[in-house]
Design a protein around this motif. Sequence first.
Motif, PDB file in Angstrom:
ATOM      1  N   GLY A  94      15.753   3.253  -5.223  1.00 26.95           N
ATOM      2  CA  GLY A  94      16.214   4.279  -4.493  1.00 26.95           C
ATOM      3  C   GLY A  94      16.342   5.505  -5.419  1.00 26.95           C
ATOM      4  O   GLY A  94      16.413   6.710  -5.098  1.00 26.95           O
ATOM      5  N   THR A  95      16.989   5.172  -6.741  1.00 23.24           N
ATOM      6  CA  THR A  95      17.315   6.407  -7.589  1.00 23.24           C
ATOM      7  C   THR A  95      16.127   7.021  -8.012  1.00 23.24           C
ATOM      8  O   THR A  95      16.068   8.455  -8.039  1.00 23.24           O
ATOM      9  N   VAL A  96      14.849   6.312  -8.218  1.00 26.03           N
ATOM     10  CA  VAL A  96      13.757   7.050  -8.652  1.00 26.03           C
ATOM     11  C   VAL A  96      13.414   7.917  -7.413  1.00 26.03           C
ATOM     12  O   VAL A  96      12.787   9.107  -7.704  1.00 26.03           O
ATOM     13  N   LEU A  97      13.432   7.235  -6.177  1.00 25.49           N
ATOM     14  CA  LEU A  97      13.044   8.288  -4.963  1.00 25.49           C
ATOM     15  C   LEU A  97      13.843   9.359  -5.102  1.00 25.49           C
ATOM     16  O   LEU A  97      13.279  10.462  -4.819  1.00 25.49           O
ATOM     17  N   GLY A 121       0.920  -1.296   0.103  1.00 22.52           N
ATOM     18  CA  GLY A 121       0.050   0.013  -0.114  1.00 22.52           C
ATOM     19  C   GLY A 121       0.716   1.331  -0.084  1.00 22.52           C
ATOM     20  O   GLY A 121       0.661   2.384  -0.736  1.00 22.52           O
ATOM     21  N   LEU A 122       1.905   1.295   0.776  1.00 17.29           N
ATOM     22  CA  LEU A 122       2.605   2.530   0.829  1.00 17.29           C
ATOM     23  C   LEU A 122       3.373   2.689  -0.498  1.00 17.29           C
ATOM     24  O   LEU A 122       3.424   3.625  -1.021  1.00 17.29           O
ATOM     25  N   ARG A 123       4.029   1.501  -1.114  1.00 19.98           N
ATOM     26  CA  ARG A 123       4.623   1.743  -2.226  1.00 19.98           C
ATOM     27  C   ARG A 123       3.691   2.275  -3.564  1.00 19.98           C
ATOM     28  O   ARG A 123       4.042   2.980  -4.424  1.00 19.98           O
ATOM     29  N   LEU A 124       2.444   2.011  -3.640  1.00 20.67           N
ATOM     30  CA  LEU A 124       1.531   2.234  -4.504  1.00 20.67           C
ATOM     31  C   LEU A 124       1.439   3.605  -4.544  1.00 20.67           C
ATOM     32  O   LEU A 124       0.975   4.380  -5.158  1.00 20.67           O
ATOM     33  N   ALA A 135      13.060  10.458  -0.632  1.00 22.85           N
ATOM     34  CA  ALA A 135      14.057   9.882  -0.478  1.00 22.85           C
ATOM     35  C   ALA A 135      14.383   8.986   0.634  1.00 22.85           C
ATOM     36  O   ALA A 135      15.056   7.835   0.608  1.00 22.85           O
ATOM     37  N   ARG A 136      13.921   9.399   1.796  1.00 24.11           N
ATOM     38  CA  ARG A 136      14.313   8.879   3.086  1.00 24.11           C
ATOM     39  C   ARG A 136      13.464   7.758   3.197  1.00 24.11           C
ATOM     40  O   ARG A 136      13.817   6.716   4.212  1.00 24.11           O
ATOM     41  N   ARG A 151       7.346  12.242 -10.659  1.00 24.75           N
ATOM     42  CA  ARG A 151       7.954  13.340 -10.265  1.00 24.75           C
ATOM     43  C   ARG A 151       9.289  13.321 -10.708  1.00 24.75           C
ATOM     44  O   ARG A 151      10.147  14.288 -11.117  1.00 24.75           O
ATOM     45  N   ALA A 152      10.053  12.267 -10.754  1.00 21.46           N
ATOM     46  CA  ALA A 152      11.118  12.066 -11.329  1.00 21.46           C
ATOM     47  C   ALA A 152      11.373  12.287 -12.809  1.00 21.46           C
ATOM     48  O   ALA A 152      12.312  12.918 -13.459  1.00 21.46           O
ATOM     49  N   ALA A 153      10.291  12.068 -13.578  1.00 22.11           N
ATOM     50  CA  ALA A 153      10.163  12.541 -14.954  1.00 22.11           C
ATOM     51  C   ALA A 153      10.328  13.944 -15.230  1.00 22.11           C
ATOM     52  O   ALA A 153      10.580  14.333 -16.341  1.00 22.11           O
TER      53      ALA A 153
END
Length: 259
Positions: free
Chosen positions: A155-158, A102-105, A167-168, A114-116
């Motif tokens: 981790g890089t996407v975050l 659920g958190l990951r979704l 990121a944390r 946001r990374a895009a």
Amino acid sequence: MAVSDGAAFRRVLDGLGLAIVGGDVPPGSDDTVDRIVERTGASRSVVREATRVLVSLGMLTAGRRVGLRVRPRDEWDLLDPQVIRWRLESPDREAQLADLLGLRLVVELEAAARAAAHSTPRETAELRATAQALAGATAARDRDGFFEADRRFHGTVLRLAGNAMLARLAGVVDEALRERVPDDHLRWSVASSGVELHSAVADAIAAGDSDGAARLMRRIVDPGASTRAPQGRAHRVAMVESPPGMGGSSASVSAPIDE
């Protein structure tokens, strides 16, 4: 701390943590350092250090008059990787898997979008290289290499989302990824399908395609999502419940993705 003390510390900490998480020592239970020393055979310094960690995680309170007391679960640091690992090794495992999914979704889909919007060509090149490393580890069936590349990718996407708080959460995601490291032929086959999706996410982020990056990330996080009813982005962000596990979807990256 000496190597022997380090091993004793880990044994005591894990034993106490698992006992609390597993409900063997329910909230409100009292204990003392002396009793733990007697039960575990560890030194007072080791037991004190272990209980300090549990206090810092919100799992125990410590006082001169009351000694040690177990706190309710809603006061624990449920985002700490140690607590997550203990829950995964306890009867609470299925609930923890559902919580992680659920958190990951919520988090990783938004991070991909946001990374895009924020990433530079140099950063997306790094992400693509990590996706290639994941492909290489999968082809070699290298479990350690697979986990390392997978955790670096997510981790890089975050990190590329440009939000320090997102990121944390990499340590939390790491524990979810650790659970899905392939260990048999079927799981390696599923992982091979997922490798293409990681490359596709990297490509979408490099192209500045926020919606596409989020849709593809959803298929990585929840492999069965593409077979369920179409989901809009607002619903996707709100959704926090979905069955845990690897899933069995093996649709190619080029297959239509409902939104």
